[in-house]
Design a protein around this motif. Structure first.
Motif, PDB file in Angstrom:
ATOM      1  N   ARG A 139       0.829  -1.207   0.000  1.00  0.00           N
ATOM      2  CA  ARG A 139       0.000   0.000   0.000  1.00  0.00           C
ATOM      3  C   ARG A 139       0.863   1.256   0.000  1.00  0.00           C
ATOM      4  NH1 ARG A 139      -2.381   3.682   3.081  1.00  0.00           N
ATOM      5  NH2 ARG A 139      -1.350   3.088   5.001  1.00  0.00           N
ATOM      6  N   THR A 140       1.926   1.258   0.773  1.00  0.00           N
ATOM      7  CA  THR A 140       2.821   2.408   0.820  1.00  0.00           C
ATOM      8  C   THR A 140       3.522   2.607  -0.522  1.00  0.00           C
ATOM      9  OG1 THR A 140       3.172   2.072   3.171  1.00  0.00           O
ATOM     10  CG2 THR A 140       4.786   3.417   2.029  1.00  0.00           C
ATOM     11  N   TYR A 141       3.966   1.529  -1.130  1.00  0.00           N
ATOM     12  CA  TYR A 141       4.618   1.602  -2.426  1.00  0.00           C
ATOM     13  C   TYR A 141       3.670   2.168  -3.477  1.00  0.00           C
ATOM     14  CZ  TYR A 141       6.926   0.201  -6.725  1.00  0.00           C
ATOM     15  OH  TYR A 141       7.502   0.205  -7.968  1.00  0.00           O
ATOM     16  N   ALA A 142       2.430   1.711  -3.475  1.00  0.00           N
ATOM     17  CA  ALA A 142       1.446   2.218  -4.433  1.00  0.00           C
ATOM     18  C   ALA A 142       1.194   3.709  -4.220  1.00  0.00           C
ATOM     19  CB  ALA A 142       0.139   1.431  -4.310  1.00  0.00           C
ATOM     20  N   GLY A 143       1.153   4.141  -2.961  1.00  0.00           N
ATOM     21  CA  GLY A 143       0.960   5.566  -2.673  1.00  0.00           C
ATOM     22  C   GLY A 143       2.122   6.422  -3.137  1.00  0.00           C
ATOM     23  N   VAL A 144       3.337   5.928  -2.947  1.00  0.00           N
ATOM     24  CA  VAL A 144       4.514   6.678  -3.396  1.00  0.00           C
ATOM     25  C   VAL A 144       4.525   6.779  -4.921  1.00  0.00           C
ATOM     26  CG1 VAL A 144       7.034   6.575  -3.545  1.00  0.00           C
ATOM     27  CG2 VAL A 144       5.906   6.189  -1.366  1.00  0.00           C
ATOM     28  N   MET A 145       4.203   5.709  -5.606  1.00  0.00           N
ATOM     29  CA  MET A 145       4.169   5.737  -7.067  1.00  0.00           C
ATOM     30  C   MET A 145       3.071   6.671  -7.578  1.00  0.00           C
ATOM     31  SD  MET A 145       6.590   3.939  -8.295  1.00  0.00           S
ATOM     32  CE  MET A 145       7.588   4.535  -6.943  1.00  0.00           C
ATOM     33  N   LYS A 146       1.921   6.673  -6.901  1.00  0.00           N
ATOM     34  CA  LYS A 146       0.823   7.549  -7.292  1.00  0.00           C
ATOM     35  C   LYS A 146       1.224   9.016  -7.144  1.00  0.00           C
ATOM     36  CE  LYS A 146      -3.177   8.436  -4.802  1.00  0.00           C
ATOM     37  NZ  LYS A 146      -4.456   8.119  -4.185  1.00  0.00           N
ATOM     38  N   MET A 147       1.827   9.361  -6.009  1.00  0.00           N
ATOM     39  CA  MET A 147       2.221  10.751  -5.779  1.00  0.00           C
ATOM     40  C   MET A 147       3.373  11.176  -6.688  1.00  0.00           C
ATOM     41  SD  MET A 147       0.245  12.238  -3.807  1.00  0.00           S
ATOM     42  CE  MET A 147      -1.276  11.375  -3.625  1.00  0.00           C
ATOM     43  N   VAL A 164      -0.821  27.417 -13.351  1.00  0.00           N
ATOM     44  CA  VAL A 164      -0.404  26.946 -12.033  1.00  0.00           C
ATOM     45  C   VAL A 164      -1.628  26.553 -11.209  1.00  0.00           C
ATOM     46  CG1 VAL A 164       0.698  27.636  -9.872  1.00  0.00           C
ATOM     47  CG2 VAL A 164       1.757  28.232 -12.051  1.00  0.00           C
ATOM     48  N   LEU A 165      -2.678  27.346 -11.269  1.00  0.00           N
ATOM     49  CA  LEU A 165      -3.910  27.021 -10.552  1.00  0.00           C
ATOM     50  C   LEU A 165      -4.515  25.717 -11.063  1.00  0.00           C
ATOM     51  CD1 LEU A 165      -5.996  28.016  -8.448  1.00  0.00           C
ATOM     52  CD2 LEU A 165      -7.200  29.091 -10.351  1.00  0.00           C
ATOM     53  N   LEU A 166      -4.525  25.538 -12.379  1.00  0.00           N
ATOM     54  CA  LEU A 166      -5.054  24.295 -12.944  1.00  0.00           C
ATOM     55  C   LEU A 166      -4.188  23.095 -12.550  1.00  0.00           C
ATOM     56  CD1 LEU A 166      -6.106  25.447 -16.526  1.00  0.00           C
ATOM     57  CD2 LEU A 166      -7.610  24.812 -14.633  1.00  0.00           C
ATOM     58  N   ALA A 167      -2.880  23.300 -12.427  1.00  0.00           N
ATOM     59  CA  ALA A 167      -2.002  22.210 -11.986  1.00  0.00           C
ATOM     60  C   ALA A 167      -2.338  21.796 -10.561  1.00  0.00           C
ATOM     61  CB  ALA A 167      -0.545  22.642 -12.086  1.00  0.00           C
ATOM     62  N   ILE A 168      -2.594  22.763  -9.708  1.00  0.00           N
ATOM     63  CA  ILE A 168      -2.936  22.457  -8.317  1.00  0.00           C
ATOM     64  C   ILE A 168      -4.273  21.720  -8.239  1.00  0.00           C
ATOM     65  CG2 ILE A 168      -3.547  23.485  -6.092  1.00  0.00           C
ATOM     66  CD1 ILE A 168      -1.487  25.705  -6.776  1.00  0.00           C
ATOM     67  N   VAL A 169      -5.269  22.236  -8.950  1.00  0.00           N
ATOM     68  CA  VAL A 169      -6.596  21.605  -8.925  1.00  0.00           C
ATOM     69  C   VAL A 169      -6.529  20.192  -9.517  1.00  0.00           C
ATOM     70  CG1 VAL A 169      -8.931  21.741  -9.879  1.00  0.00           C
ATOM     71  CG2 VAL A 169      -7.847  23.779  -8.930  1.00  0.00           C
ATOM     72  N   GLY A 170      -5.834  20.039 -10.637  1.00  0.00           N
ATOM     73  CA  GLY A 170      -5.688  18.716 -11.244  1.00  0.00           C
ATOM     74  C   GLY A 170      -4.930  17.756 -10.352  1.00  0.00           C
ATOM     75  N   GLY A 171      -3.935  18.265  -9.637  1.00  0.00           N
ATOM     76  CA  GLY A 171      -3.187  17.422  -8.710  1.00  0.00           C
ATOM     77  C   GLY A 171      -4.030  16.947  -7.550  1.00  0.00           C
ATOM     78  N   LYS A 193      -6.629   5.445  -8.305  1.00  0.00           N
ATOM     79  CA  LYS A 193      -5.442   5.025  -9.051  1.00  0.00           C
ATOM     80  C   LYS A 193      -4.451   6.164  -9.300  1.00  0.00           C
ATOM     81  CE  LYS A 193      -6.595   0.739  -9.906  1.00  0.00           C
ATOM     82  NZ  LYS A 193      -5.824  -0.393  -9.499  1.00  0.00           N
ATOM     83  N   GLY A 194      -4.813   7.399  -8.957  1.00  0.00           N
ATOM     84  CA  GLY A 194      -3.914   8.517  -9.184  1.00  0.00           C
ATOM     85  C   GLY A 194      -3.882   8.950 -10.635  1.00  0.00           C
ATOM     86  N   THR A 195      -5.023   9.243 -11.179  1.00  0.00           N
ATOM     87  CA  THR A 195      -5.112   9.602 -12.585  1.00  0.00           C
ATOM     88  C   THR A 195      -4.476  10.964 -12.848  1.00  0.00           C
ATOM     89  OG1 THR A 195      -6.598   9.924 -14.451  1.00  0.00           O
ATOM     90  CG2 THR A 195      -7.423  10.597 -12.309  1.00  0.00           C
ATOM     91  N   ILE A 196      -3.841  11.099 -14.015  1.00  0.00           N
ATOM     92  CA  ILE A 196      -3.275  12.384 -14.409  1.00  0.00           C
ATOM     93  C   ILE A 196      -4.103  13.029 -15.517  1.00  0.00           C
ATOM     94  CG2 ILE A 196      -0.930  11.802 -13.705  1.00  0.00           C
ATOM     95  CD1 ILE A 196      -0.303  11.344 -16.686  1.00  0.00           C
TER      96      ILE A 196
END
Length: 94
Positions: free
Chosen positions: A20-28, A59-66, A74-77
């Motif tokens: 679970r930790t590995y998946a979280g690090v990869m997602k972030m 920059v605002l859109l990057a923050i909101v999208g993040g 799944k951490g979609t981009i």
């Protein structure tokens, strides 16, 4: 070989938590990289062509999208990619 302990069978190890930790690090990592790319694109647009309001919007859109990507399972981009396309389209129009 005697004396070698396998991680999955060792006592006291929580392999599920490790996964679970590995998946979280990869997602972030994935989301953070996409956000950084969008911020760099925004800064390039503002610095080279001059519409700094468009840079701020990027920059605002990057923050909101993040944030949207971070709360997804799944951490979609996709929100960040869509924001980048929107930003480039607005830059083309301006």
């Amino acid at each position: 070989m005697a004396g070698i302990t396998e991680y999955a069978t060792a006592t006291g190890n929580d392999y599920a938590e490790h996964e679970r930790t590995y998946a979280g690090v990869m997602k972030m990592s994935k989301i953070g990289t996409a956000m950084a790319v969008l911020v760099v694109i925004s800064l390039a647009i503002g610095g080279v062509t001059g519409p700094w309001w468009l840079c701020g919007l990027g920059v605002l859109l990057a923050i909101v999208g993040g944030v949207i990507g971070a709360v997804s399972e799944k951490g979609t981009i996709l929100p960040i990619v869509g924001s980048a396309l929107l930003l480039v389209a607005l830059w083309y129009i301006v």
